[in-house]
Design a protein around this motif. Structure first.
Motif, PDB file in Angstrom:
ATOM      1  N   GLU A  49       0.831  -1.207   0.000  1.00  0.00           N
ATOM      2  CA  GLU A  49       0.000   0.000   0.000  1.00  0.00           C
ATOM      3  C   GLU A  49       0.870   1.264   0.000  1.00  0.00           C
ATOM      4  N   ALA A  50       1.930   1.243   0.801  1.00  0.00           N
ATOM      5  CA  ALA A  50       2.833   2.396   0.860  1.00  0.00           C
ATOM      6  C   ALA A  50       3.508   2.639  -0.482  1.00  0.00           C
ATOM      7  N   MET A  51       3.934   1.570  -1.131  1.00  0.00           N
ATOM      8  CA  MET A  51       4.583   1.721  -2.427  1.00  0.00           C
ATOM      9  C   MET A  51       3.604   2.207  -3.492  1.00  0.00           C
ATOM     10  N   LEU A  52       2.374   1.732  -3.431  1.00  0.00           N
ATOM     11  CA  LEU A  52       1.364   2.210  -4.366  1.00  0.00           C
ATOM     12  C   LEU A  52       1.137   3.708  -4.185  1.00  0.00           C
ATOM     13  N   LYS A  53       1.050   4.148  -2.940  1.00  0.00           N
ATOM     14  CA  LYS A  53       0.866   5.579  -2.673  1.00  0.00           C
ATOM     15  C   LYS A  53       2.073   6.382  -3.150  1.00  0.00           C
ATOM     16  N   ALA A  54       3.265   5.818  -3.005  1.00  0.00           N
ATOM     17  CA  ALA A  54       4.469   6.493  -3.486  1.00  0.00           C
ATOM     18  C   ALA A  54       4.420   6.660  -5.006  1.00  0.00           C
ATOM     19  N   VAL A  55       3.992   5.611  -5.700  1.00  0.00           N
ATOM     20  CA  VAL A  55       3.893   5.675  -7.165  1.00  0.00           C
ATOM     21  C   VAL A  55       2.870   6.730  -7.584  1.00  0.00           C
ATOM     22  N   LEU A  56       1.714   6.709  -6.940  1.00  0.00           N
ATOM     23  CA  LEU A  56       0.652   7.641  -7.318  1.00  0.00           C
ATOM     24  C   LEU A  56       0.985   9.095  -6.987  1.00  0.00           C
ATOM     25  N   ASN A  57       1.856   9.300  -6.008  1.00  0.00           N
ATOM     26  CA  ASN A  57       2.167  10.659  -5.558  1.00  0.00           C
ATOM     27  C   ASN A  57       3.623  11.060  -5.784  1.00  0.00           C
ATOM     28  N   ILE A  58       4.295  10.409  -6.719  1.00  0.00           N
ATOM     29  CA  ILE A  58       5.718  10.677  -6.942  1.00  0.00           C
ATOM     30  C   ILE A  58       5.989  12.152  -7.234  1.00  0.00           C
ATOM     31  N   ASN A  59       5.064  12.848  -7.868  1.00  0.00           N
ATOM     32  CA  ASN A  59       5.293  14.258  -8.186  1.00  0.00           C
ATOM     33  C   ASN A  59       5.279  15.157  -6.953  1.00  0.00           C
ATOM     34  N   LYS A  60       4.755  14.672  -5.842  1.00  0.00           N
ATOM     35  CA  LYS A  60       4.737  15.451  -4.603  1.00  0.00           C
ATOM     36  C   LYS A  60       6.010  15.275  -3.771  1.00  0.00           C
ATOM     37  N   PHE A  61       6.847  14.318  -4.155  1.00  0.00           N
ATOM     38  CA  PHE A  61       8.057  14.040  -3.384  1.00  0.00           C
ATOM     39  C   PHE A  61       9.064  15.158  -3.541  1.00  0.00           C
ATOM     40  N   THR A  62       9.597  15.619  -2.419  1.00  0.00           N
ATOM     41  CA  THR A  62      10.694  16.592  -2.441  1.00  0.00           C
ATOM     42  C   THR A  62      11.948  15.868  -1.985  1.00  0.00           C
ATOM     43  N   PRO A  63      12.980  15.891  -2.784  1.00  0.00           N
ATOM     44  CA  PRO A  63      14.173  15.087  -2.489  1.00  0.00           C
ATOM     45  C   PRO A  63      15.066  15.646  -1.375  1.00  0.00           C
ATOM     46  N   ASP A  64      14.455  16.193  -0.329  1.00  0.00           N
ATOM     47  CA  ASP A  64      15.234  16.645   0.814  1.00  0.00           C
ATOM     48  C   ASP A  64      15.608  15.477   1.714  1.00  0.00           C
ATOM     49  N   PHE A  65      14.897  14.374   1.571  1.00  0.00           N
ATOM     50  CA  PHE A  65      15.108  13.187   2.400  1.00  0.00           C
ATOM     51  C   PHE A  65      15.248  11.972   1.484  1.00  0.00           C
ATOM     52  N   LYS A  66      15.627  10.839   2.053  1.00  0.00           N
ATOM     53  CA  LYS A  66      15.714   9.615   1.273  1.00  0.00           C
ATOM     54  C   LYS A  66      14.319   9.150   0.863  1.00  0.00           C
ATOM     55  N   PHE A  67      14.245   8.539  -0.280  1.00  0.00           N
ATOM     56  CA  PHE A  67      12.969   8.048  -0.797  1.00  0.00           C
ATOM     57  C   PHE A  67      12.360   7.034   0.170  1.00  0.00           C
ATOM     58  N   SER A  68      13.174   6.187   0.763  1.00  0.00           N
ATOM     59  CA  SER A  68      12.660   5.140   1.655  1.00  0.00           C
ATOM     60  C   SER A  68      11.993   5.704   2.913  1.00  0.00           C
ATOM     61  N   SER A  69      12.393   6.884   3.319  1.00  0.00           N
ATOM     62  CA  SER A  69      11.794   7.477   4.521  1.00  0.00           C
ATOM     63  C   SER A  69      10.491   8.229   4.203  1.00  0.00           C
ATOM     64  N   TRP A  70      10.267   8.483   2.946  1.00  0.00           N
ATOM     65  CA  TRP A  70       9.072   9.192   2.534  1.00  0.00           C
ATOM     66  C   TRP A  70       7.896   8.289   2.652  1.00  0.00           C
TER      67      TRP A  70
END
Length: 70
Positions: A49-70
């Motif tokens: 579920e977390a990975m699905l949400k990451a895929v659907l919201n990838i454009n909201k990610f700000t690379p200030d932190f590691k992807f795994s912690s997002w």
């Protein structure tokens, strides 16, 4: 490959980069979920579920932190 480049490529629609991000980070997320729940089956569901949400919201990610912690 550099994680920040993968993130930028994934945001631009590169499915290969997104797949690499998910593949490289799934076990980290799964391990955390197992540690928190103590239940492998439940942890797998949560990680998926977390990975699905990451895929659907990838454009909201700000690379200030590691992807795994997002």
């Amino acid at each position: 490959m550099d994680e920040s480049k993968l993130i930028n490529d994934a945001k631009s629609g590169d499915k290969y980069a997104l797949n690499l991000l998910i593949t490289e980070n799934y076990n980290i997320v799964l391990g955390y979920c197992i540690k928190m729940t103590g239940n492998i089956s439940l942890a797998q569901d949560i990680a998926q579920e977390a990975m699905l949400k990451a895929v659907l919201n990838i454009n909201k990610f700000t690379p200030d932190f590691k992807f795994s912690s997002w």
